[in-house]
Each structure stands twice: as C-alpha cells, then as structure tokens.
Design a protein around this motif. Structure first.
Motif, short mmCIF file in Angstrom:
data_model
loop_
_atom_site.label_atom_id
_atom_site.label_comp_id
_atom_site.label_asym_id
_atom_site.label_seq_id
_atom_site.Cartn_x
_atom_site.Cartn_y
_atom_site.Cartn_z
N THR A 77 8.59 14.60 21.53
CA THR A 77 8.82 13.46 21.95
C THR A 77 7.48 12.57 21.73
N LEU A 78 6.46 13.30 22.04
CA LEU A 78 5.14 12.87 21.52
C LEU A 78 4.96 12.47 19.83
N ALA A 79 5.23 13.74 19.06
CA ALA A 79 5.35 13.04 17.76
C ALA A 79 6.03 12.43 17.18
N SER A 80 7.60 12.22 17.79
CA SER A 80 8.29 11.31 17.15
C SER A 80 8.07 9.93 17.69
N THR A 81 7.17 9.71 18.62
CA THR A 81 6.63 8.29 18.87
C THR A 81 5.57 7.82 18.22
N VAL A 82 4.51 8.79 18.13
CA VAL A 82 3.36 8.17 17.65
C VAL A 82 3.10 7.82 16.26
N LEU A 83 4.14 8.79 15.50
CA LEU A 83 3.96 8.38 14.24
C LEU A 83 5.03 7.25 13.57
N LEU A 84 5.76 6.70 14.48
CA LEU A 84 6.44 5.51 14.06
C LEU A 84 5.73 4.33 13.30
N PRO A 85 4.68 3.79 13.58
CA PRO A 85 3.97 2.80 13.07
C PRO A 85 3.60 3.31 11.56
N VAL A 86 2.98 4.54 11.83
CA VAL A 86 2.51 4.96 10.44
C VAL A 86 3.49 5.06 9.27
N LEU A 87 4.76 5.99 9.62
CA LEU A 87 5.69 5.97 8.94
C LEU A 87 6.58 4.78 8.30
N GLY A 88 6.42 3.95 9.34
CA GLY A 88 7.09 2.42 8.92
C GLY A 88 6.24 1.75 7.70
N LYS A 89 5.02 1.94 7.97
CA LYS A 89 4.00 1.53 6.86
C LYS A 89 4.03 2.00 5.62
N LEU A 90 4.21 3.27 5.72
CA LEU A 90 4.38 4.29 4.41
C LEU A 90 5.63 4.07 3.74
N GLY A 91 6.82 3.71 4.62
CA GLY A 91 7.89 3.48 3.90
C GLY A 91 8.05 2.31 3.15
N ASP A 92 7.27 1.46 3.59
CA ASP A 92 7.08 -0.14 3.01
C ASP A 92 6.26 0.31 1.64
N VAL A 93 5.09 1.10 1.43
CA VAL A 93 4.26 1.33 0.69
C VAL A 93 5.03 2.11 -0.32
N LEU A 94 5.38 3.41 0.05
CA LEU A 94 5.80 4.38 -0.79
C LEU A 94 7.09 4.45 -1.19
N GLY A 95 8.00 3.46 -0.35
CA GLY A 95 9.46 3.44 -0.58
C GLY A 95 10.15 4.32 0.39
N ALA A 96 11.19 3.43 0.98
CA ALA A 96 11.93 4.23 2.10
C ALA A 96 12.69 5.68 1.75
N ARG A 97 13.03 5.63 0.60
CA ARG A 97 13.89 6.69 -0.07
C ARG A 97 12.99 8.05 0.02
N ARG A 98 11.82 8.05 -0.24
CA ARG A 98 10.82 8.93 -0.48
C ARG A 98 10.33 9.61 0.97
N ILE A 99 10.05 8.56 1.81
CA ILE A 99 9.90 9.13 3.17
C ILE A 99 11.16 9.72 3.79
N PHE A 100 12.41 9.14 3.44
CA PHE A 100 13.51 9.46 4.30
C PHE A 100 13.78 11.07 3.73
N LEU A 101 13.74 11.29 2.29
CA LEU A 101 14.02 12.75 1.89
C LEU A 101 12.96 13.64 2.24
N GLY A 102 11.64 13.04 2.18
CA GLY A 102 10.71 14.08 2.65
C GLY A 102 10.79 14.53 4.13
N SER A 103 10.93 13.69 4.95
CA SER A 103 11.28 13.95 6.37
C SER A 103 12.37 14.69 6.45
N LEU A 104 13.63 14.64 5.88
CA LEU A 104 14.59 15.51 5.81
C LEU A 104 14.32 17.05 5.52
N VAL A 105 13.52 17.07 4.34
CA VAL A 105 13.23 18.57 4.20
C VAL A 105 12.40 19.17 5.13
N VAL A 106 11.46 18.48 5.57
CA VAL A 106 10.40 18.83 6.89
C VAL A 106 11.28 19.21 7.96
#
Length: 498
Positions: free
Chosen positions: A54-83
């Motif tokens: 729960t802690l990890a899924s909460t605290v990273l939300l704003p960082v991942l949201g910004k990275l999705g805007d900067v790097l592209g949502a597809r990259r973050i989505f596929l990278g998250s799925l692999v991890v």
C-alpha cells in the motif's frame, strides 16, 4: 488520438486485464497472510506484506504521473507491467519475510503505474464524451477484485500453496503484455521539463511515507513516541513541499490546478470516496459479527452488497454520462444517496434481519459508484492533455491517502471505544466473535451494545463526510462533455459546452 473501433476494444481489454491484476493482488493476499506468516516464521511482520504494498503504491503516484507525461504513458505502462511480473515471480520464491516484503514493495510500485497509466491512456485516446464509459469499465476492476480476491486467495492457498497467489499473475500478465504491445498506441509525450522537480518528489515521498507510518502505528499502544515523530515529520514535510511547489519551475503537483473549480471539487469528491466508504468496509464484518451475532461468512455479505452496488452504479453512470454528455447530476445524486444511507446506518437498531443493513450499505455503494470513475474522467478534461498523468495521479492520491488515514482513525476509535464500554472482566484485545457467541445472553447483549454505541458516531461522521461531498458536487460547473477529442492545450472551460 482516435483509434479504430477494433483497436480501441483490444486496448480496453488489455487495460482492464492489467488493472484487474493490480487490484486483485491487493485483495487476494489477505486470506493467505496467516499461512504465509506461519511458513516463513514471521508473524510479527505479517502486516508489512500489506503495508509495504500500500505504501509503495501510494507514494509513487505523483512521480509516476509526471513521468507518464514526460516520457509517455505507454513506456511507463509497459515498464510497470514487466516489473509487476518480475516482482510476482520473486514473491512466490521468497525464502523469508524480508524478501517477500521487498518484492511486495516492488509489486506496489508497479501496480501504481498500471492503474494510473490505464486511466491516463484512456483519457488520451478518447473524447470527453466517450471517456466515462471506458473509464467505468477500467474502474470496474477494483470492485470485482474486492468481490473475488479473498475467496480466490483462500482457494489457491488451500489447493496449490500460497506461492501461487503470486505466480498466477505470470501467465495472465504475460498474455496481457502481448496484447498491450499490440493495442497500446504510442502517445506523444509532453514537453520535457528543463528541471525535473527532484526536491518536490523527494520531500513529498518522505512526508507521505511518514504520514502512512504514523496512521499505521497509531493503533498500537506501544508505538506512541514513534507515531508522534512520524506525524511531526509528515507535517513539516508537507509544509516544505507546499513552498517547494510554489517556486518549482516544473512541479510534480502544480498547485495552480486547484484554482479550477472542476479540479478543486473533483479532488474533494475523490477524497470523500476514500474517507467515506473505503475506510469503513474493512470493519463491517466485525461490526455485524459482534452486534448482529452472525458468523464470519454471513457477515461478509454486507461488504459484498456494498461493493456490488458500487460496481453496478459505476458501469451504469459511466454509460449514461457518455450517452447524454451530462455529468453533474450523478455526483450530486450519489453523494446525497451516500449521506442519507450512512445516516440510516447510524440509527438502525442492532439485531434487525441482516438483509436490512445489506440493502442500506448497497445503497451507499450505489451512491459512491455513481461518481467513482466519472469524476476522474471529468477532472482529466480540466487540464491540457500533456498533463493528464499528473492530474490523474493527484485524484488517485487523495483517494488513497484519505482511505489510509480514515481507516487508521476508525480502527483507533473502535479499539479504544469498545474497550471503554465493555463490562468488567471482558478484555477487548482477546475478544473474538466465537467467544462472544458462546457466552451468556447478557454478555452478548453487552458486547452488542458496546459495538453499536461506537459505530453509531462513526456512521454519523461518515454521513457528514458525504454531506460535504454534496456541496463539492454542487460546485462542479454546468455543462456537457464534448464529442471532440480534447486538444493538447484545451482546458475544461473550452471543452465543456453549454
């Protein structure tokens, strides 16, 4: 970015599949915890299997949201799925609790990316008018996971072993990954920031971790000093974050967003979902076992009715909003229904047939589902498309933080309140439903009275929370959702047509 009907259907299937995996992994573990802790000989660390996720899924939300805007949502989505798949594999091979907790933290981090980018991708490929319908389908993953997760987790643990609670993700996730590689389009990322807000991200993450730890420790009597230190660090951190964000050239949470009435009201409504409903569901079975003298199995029918009402309403209002283009009426009706139903729960006398509170809590779920996914879709239209990930993260963040804080507060109130009201000779820390059901009728009546007395003000406070939501819903701007895709720099004032 419009897609062909076939590709859009494939995309929705892919996003729903991975969203369901992420949501299911949060609920399916609950019934396996005792077995896991026993086999790994670490009962005292059992709660951290859930808290770490729960802690990890909460605290990273704003960082991942910004990275999705900067790097592209597809990259973050596929990278998250692999991890996520790699972390699921590691969880099943865990040899000790420290290994499992570390792998669960990775799972939580990647799950946040899956949930967040699913909503972001849908927002980037659909018009405002289409969005509520598809957002409701993606959002259905969470209530479905709540319904089937505990039962599925128990069955897998009993017949296959607890390791398969995690390994079952591998074949399903691999199929979803192949489908996602085909269906998820390459979305143009936003402009790269000249300076990523490292200071804001670090301070916010630290403050949020301190807050979650504080509310987690708050219910432990021996954790008073640690709770105070964590709470103090959290307050200082959030104050520092506010000043950092005001001066940052590229903030991870742009504070000017909240000058928009749509965003301010939508954020409040999202927080109310976490505070007003998600926080109480975990305590409903205990309440009915103690006050209504039901078995553990029967007591689970009330949260099931709640979630089922939420699921039906979520899908129905998403379809209606897309069909009519109107959205404001649904949160107004939903918050009103939630407030009224929770007030009824507060005044219901204990001992009624169980179908009565089932219906009432089902209405609470229906009221919540009326705006649960819809409000995300509406708020996404209030910012430029290049910042969709950031605003989606913010909406999800306030919901999760509200749920975490309110859950801890309710737990503390129940624990201390029941202990204070129990008759002499009964120890709240050792009081379990089986002992109460086997006790003398006068003892059962005393316990039922204690729980009813404690939960009455809790339900009243939650009803007041939804009443605040009525105000927030009324403050949403009038208008209709546009049929046209929202241009990159268009905001709500332009996209909502009268």
């Amino acid at each position: 970015m419009p897609l062909s009907p076939l590709r859009l259907r494939l995309l929705v299937i892919a996003l729903l599949s991975v969203s369901f995996l992420g949501a299911l992994d949060h609920t399916v573990v609950s019934t396996s915890l005792a077995t896991i802790a026993g086999e790994l000989d670490a009962l005292t660390l059992m709660s951290w299997v859930v808290v770490g996720y729960t802690l990890a899924s909460t605290v990273l939300l704003p960082v991942l949201g910004k990275l999705g805007d900067v790097l592209g949502a597809r990259r973050i989505f596929l990278g998250s799925l692999v991890v996520f798949l790699a972390a699921s594999l590691a969880c099943g091979f865990a040899q000790d609790m420290a290994w499992l907790i570390a792998a669960r933290v990775l799972q939580g981090m990647s799950s946040a990316g899956l949930q967040l980018m699913s909503q972001t991708i849908i927002a980037r490929v659909t018009s405002q008018r289409e969005r509520p319908k598809y957002m409701a389908i993606i959002g259905a993953a969470f209530p479905i996971a709540i319904l089937v997760g505990p039962v599925l987790g128990g069955a897998i643990t009993d017949y296959w072993g607890w390791q398969w609670v995690f390994w079952i993700n591998i074949p399903v996730g691999a199929a979803a990954l192949v489908l996602a590689l085909i269906a998820v389009p390459r979305l143009a990322p936003g402009p790269r920031p000249r300076h990523f807000d490292v200071a804001g991200a670090a301070v916010f993450t630290t403050a949020l971790v301190a807050l979650v730890l504080a509310v987690t420790w708050a219910t432990g009597r021996s954790q008073g000093p640690a709770t105070a230190v964590a709470l103090g660090a959290s307050v200082v951190g959030f104050v520092a974050f506010f000043f950092i964000e005001r001066r940052a050239a590229e903030p991870i949470v742009p504070l000017h967003f909240f000058a928009s009435r749509t965003i301010a009201a939508g954020t409040a409504l999202s927080a109310i979902i976490g505070v007003g409903l998600f926080s109480i569901t975990a305590y409903l079975p205990t309440y009915f076992q103690m006050s209504y003298q039901t078995t553990a199995t029967v007591s689970g029918l009330v949260p099931i009715a709640t979630v089922f009402g939420m699921l039906i309403s979520n899908l129905l209002t998403g379809w209606l909003a897309s069909r009519t283009g109107r959205y404001r009426v649904f949160p107004i009706v939903g918050t009103s229904l939630g407030a009224a139903s929770l007030f009824v729960m507060a005044v219901l006398p204990a001992g009624l047939p169980l179908w009565v509170p089932m219906i009432v809590m089902g209405l609470v779920g229906m009221g919540t589902g009326a705006f649960m996914s819809l409000i995300v879709a509406v708020v996404q239209g209030a910012v430029p498309a290049s910042q969709t990930g950031t605003i989606t993260a913010t909406i999800n963040l306030v919901r999760q933080v509200g749920s975490t804080v309110a859950t801890a507060i309710i737990g503390g109130v129940v624990g201390f309140g029941v202990a204070a009201l129990l008759p002499a000779g009964l120890d709240a820390s050792t009081l379990i439903p089986q002992l109460v059901h086997a006790a003398a009728p006068e003892v059962q009546a005393s316990v039922a009275h204690a729980y009813s007395s404690v939960f009455t003000p809790i339900f009243t406070a939650l009803a007041a929370t939804y009443a605040v939501g009525i105000v927030a819903a009324v403050l949403l701007p009038h208008g209709r959702l546009s049929d046209e895709p929202v241009p990159a720099q268009q905001t709500t004032s332009e996209a909502l047509t009268a």
